[in-house]
Design an enzyme around this catalytic site. Structure first.
Site, PDB file in Angstrom:
ATOM      1  N   GLU A 149      44.561  73.471 -37.493  1.00 35.57           N
ATOM      2  CA  GLU A 149      44.482  74.366 -36.342  1.00 35.57           C
ATOM      3  C   GLU A 149      45.726  75.230 -36.139  1.00 35.57           C
ATOM      4  O   GLU A 149      45.623  76.327 -35.605  1.00 35.57           O
ATOM      5  CB  GLU A 149      44.225  73.540 -35.062  1.00 35.57           C
ATOM      6  CG  GLU A 149      42.843  72.917 -34.996  1.00 35.57           C
ATOM      7  CD  GLU A 149      41.739  73.952 -34.911  1.00 35.57           C
ATOM      8  OE1 GLU A 149      41.933  74.972 -34.237  1.00 35.57           O
ATOM      9  OE2 GLU A 149      40.674  73.742 -35.539  1.00 35.57           O
ATOM     10  N   SER A 158      -9.890  47.960 -19.715  1.00 33.62           N
ATOM     11  CA  SER A 158     -10.276  46.974 -18.702  1.00 33.62           C
ATOM     12  C   SER A 158      -9.146  46.613 -17.747  1.00 33.62           C
ATOM     13  O   SER A 158      -9.399  45.976 -16.713  1.00 33.62           O
ATOM     14  CB  SER A 158     -10.787  45.702 -19.390  1.00 33.62           C
ATOM     15  OG  SER A 158     -11.969  45.969 -20.121  1.00 33.62           O
TER      16      SER A 158
END
Length: 728
Positions: free
Chosen positions: A155, A423
């Site tokens: 950087e 059911s």
């Protein structure tokens, strides 16, 4: 003495009067006569011979006169200095103005980031985190030396030599961008990045850039280089919601930043260039490729040896499997969806802590039960997914598992998915019948039935003739359910289901008796809860309280529920009937010794969905198994796999809990005993054990009845014509 005429305008900047040097050369004077002496004359300036040829005019390309050129140069220098001073003053003014708009410098040391939501279980233990997270700051002296070096290498190579701005880097970036005719390289230093990424907004304006420069100079004046690097490492964003090198290391590698390897350090350093795009959780290959560039830069700058770089490139950093989320991720996602409803729309005031109703131990037990069952029998039954919800009698969610693996799929099948309950929907039909005057001992025919070419039948196509409602529900006889739905009306059944807690749309047609309208696992569990608590309606909830950043409560749950939705006598009747489902019916495999339990199995058409919802006086648990694409399973029914999962979860839930009866006094009623199911019994049913199978249906199911239009009135005509109401 004759003077030259003044040939300039008053406003002219230049004197154009002729100078002797501007005159053309005159013929040489005649020599004086020897016999006469020249009469002395006073010295005077030579006058031009007006008879001679006129002096040529100077063109634009001719050099300026020597004396006039000096004046021009002097004036240019003078005005240049004046303009330079004014430019410096203007620049200073702009800098001062932008600096005045910055908040106090001490507040800049608190990095701004989206709020973090910490999700806790009922015991206060953190079970998940949502939003961006900030890790504990780790001093640079406690980090491996190659970790900060990796950031400098990729950087800002001249970080330790510049004063916050890097003219050489700026010039190189400018040349690169101009030659490539696009923005390919930036010239920001680490100090500028610290100001830009942490202290300012991300807008791209001249004002923000000026503030960035001011802050960079201030930071360089305020802190040492190592302190700046310390600030940078502990506050920069690394993607996936992680701020700071410690949070990023924990998120990606499952370890502290103090323990990262060279390859992991290189990956972390490479992420800050584009954290959202390179986050290894979404782009591992891209993050590894960027890490190789970092390693090469470190090698070229003699920060690591070539052997170390080669070894790190040969074994790139990998994500830690241990750091992958578990089923608590489903809970956390649902909590985030619920925050707006409990706090209102708008931004959070800061980091908040959400205390939930979740029992972390029960959550783990449900997750293990579902995964183990699918791992053992999923392939055999053709089942790939499942969901589990556990509620307490007040509707508090104690466990919620929305799928087999949150890491593989974040789709919440417990809350979001809608499936046919089969059911498992029948208790609402039988409750409707009881509320209209029938009892558990009332008798109805189990025989074929036909309705306009539609013939719902029992799956075995065997019929028992006259049976009690208790037997019909325990054995899940389809013909009796259809008869009851037709006897009291599908609309009445829908009203009962909605009153109990079903929120999904239900079609009021005869096929509702077979559970054809889709519901979620969560709402079905909530609709069964009134049977467990004596008839009180509940709203399933997971958030108990929300604590703000100042430690004060933003929300505390004080809602008591929906009140009574079923009379206690009907609750007792329903509990009596549904205990027989576990005692002698389709859920006979359920294994919960010592507890009165009740419930109902469910299997949808073509075995696409398998359900079991069962409950005691302490907990209600709903289990669903099936496939996401609704493809048929290999005869997975509510009577097999869901009951197995339910039994494991409920055993864990009732560990050490005092035994309690279901509402209605079932022991005194003559039913119950010491539990339904034999400890250690097999889950493989004997041949004569009733199963829960899809209904056999002949012909097309009856269509949904058309909705009758209300009569047209003047008010309705005005509303539809001028206000647009009532239109779709």
């Amino acid at each position: 003495m004759r003077r030259e005429p003044l040939m300039e305008r008053p406003e002219s900047l230049f004197d154009i009067r002729l100078d002797p040097r501007d005159r053309s050369a005159a013929p040489p004077p005649e020599p004086p006569a020897p016999s006469r002496k020249p009469t002395p004359r006073p010295k005077a300036k030579a006058e031009p011979d007006m008879r001679s040829a006129p002096a040529p005019r100077r063109g634009r390309s001719d050099p300026p006169p020597r004396r006039g050129g000096g004046r021009v140069l002097f004036r240019l220098v003078k005005w240049g200095l004046i303009l330079g001073v004014w430019a410096l003053l203007a620049l200073a003014g702009v800098i001062a103005y932008e600096a005045s708009k910055l908040p106090p410098m001490q507040t800049l040391m608190i990095p701004k980031r989206p709020p973090t939501v910490t999700v806790q279980g009922a015991n206060g233990k953190t079970i998940a985190t949502r939003g961006d997270m900030g890790g504990v700051a780790v001093p640079i002296g406690e980090l491996p030396p190659y970790l900060p070096k990796a950031f400098v290498a990729i950087e800002d190579q001249r970080f330790y030599s510049h004063f916050g701005l890097d003219p050489e880097g700026l010039a190189r970036a400018l040349v690169t961008n101009l030659t490539s005719r696009r923005l390919r390289q930036g010239g920001s230093t680490l100090t500028q990045q610290l100001a830009k990424n942490l202290f300012l907004t991300q807008e791209r304006t001249a004002s923000r850039k000026m503030q960035e420069l001011v802050l960079a100079l201030w930071l360089e004046h305020k802190f040492t280089k190592d302190q700046l690097l310390d600030l940078y490492l502990n506050r920069v964003y690394f993607g996936a919601g992680a701020y700071g090198v410690e949070a990023a290391s924990q998120r990606y590698f499952g370890k502290s930043a103090r323990q990262v390897t060279v390859a992991e350090a290189a990956m972390l350093a490479g992420l800050v260039n584009s954290p959202s795009r390179l986050a290894p959780t979404r782009n591992l290959k891209g993050a590894q490729a960027r890490a190789n560039l970092v390693l090469a830069a470190m090698r070229d700058q003699k920060m690591i040896t070539a052997d170390v770089a080669s070894a790190a490139q040969a074994r790139p950093a990998q994500l830690a499997r241990a750091g992958m989320p578990d089923s608590s991720g489903y809970v956390a996602d649902w909590v985030m969806d619920q925050l707006d409803s409990v706090l209102g729309d708008g931004e959070l005031p800061g980091d908040v802590v959400v205390r939930t109703t979740i029992d972390p131990a029960l959550q783990k037990a449900g997750e293990a039960a579902l995964e183990d069952t699918l791992a053992k029998s999923g392939a055999k039954y053709g089942v790939g997914q499942g969901a589990v919800v556990v509620l307490d009698p007040d509707g508090g969610v104690k466990a919620l598992i929305g799928g087999r693996s949150y890491a593989d799929s974040q789709y919440n099948r417990a809350v979001t998915a809608r499936r046919q309950p089969g059911s498992a929907f029948k208790p609402f039909i039988y409750l409707t019948a009881l509320e209209h005057g029938l009892t558990p001992e009332s008798v109805r025919d189990d025989a074929p039935i036909q309705l306009k070419g539609w013939r719902p039948e029992n799956s075995t196509r065997e019929y028992r003739g006259p049976v009690t409602l208790t037997t019909a529900l325990a054995l899940s006889l389809n013909t009796v359910s259809v008869r009851l739905a037709l006897e009291f009306g599908p609309k009445a059944v829908v009203q009962t289901a909605h009153r109990m807690g079903i929120s999904s749309n239900l079609d009021p047609n005869p096929s509702i008796a077979l559970g054809t309208s889709e519901v979620s696992v969560l709402e079905l569990a909530g609709a069964y809860t009134p049977f467990a608590n004596g008839g009180l309606g509940v709203m399933p909830h997971v958030i108990d309280s929300v604590i703000g950043p100042d430690g004060k409560p933003l929300y505390e749950r004080n809602v008591t529920g929906m009140g009574r939705v079923v009379a206690s006598e009907y609750v007792a009747m329903m509990n009596h009937m549904m205990t027989q489902t576990l005692a002698a019916g389709t859920a006979r495999r359920a294994d919960l010794p010592g507890w009165e339990a009740a419930g109902k199995t469910g299997t949808s058409q073509d075995y696409r969905d398998a359900w079991f919802v069962g409950y005691t006086a302490k907990y209600v648990t709903a289990v669903w198994l099936g496939n996401d694409d609704s493809s048929p399973t290999k005869k997975a029914s509510g009577a097999n796999l869901p009951v197995e999962v339910w039994s494991r979860v409920m055993k864990a839930a009732h560990q050490g809990v005092p035994v309690a009866e279901l509402p209605g006094g079932l022991r005194s009623y003559g039913f119950g005993g010491n539990g339904y199911g034999q400890p250690g019994g097999t889950y493989l049913p004997p041949a004569d054990l009733p199963d829960d199978r899809p209904a056999a249906v002949v012909g097309q199911m009856p269509p949904r009845p058309p909705q009758q239009e209300p009569p047209m009135t003047l008010d309705r005509w005005f509303a539809e014509t001028f206000l647009g109401q009532g239109r779709r």
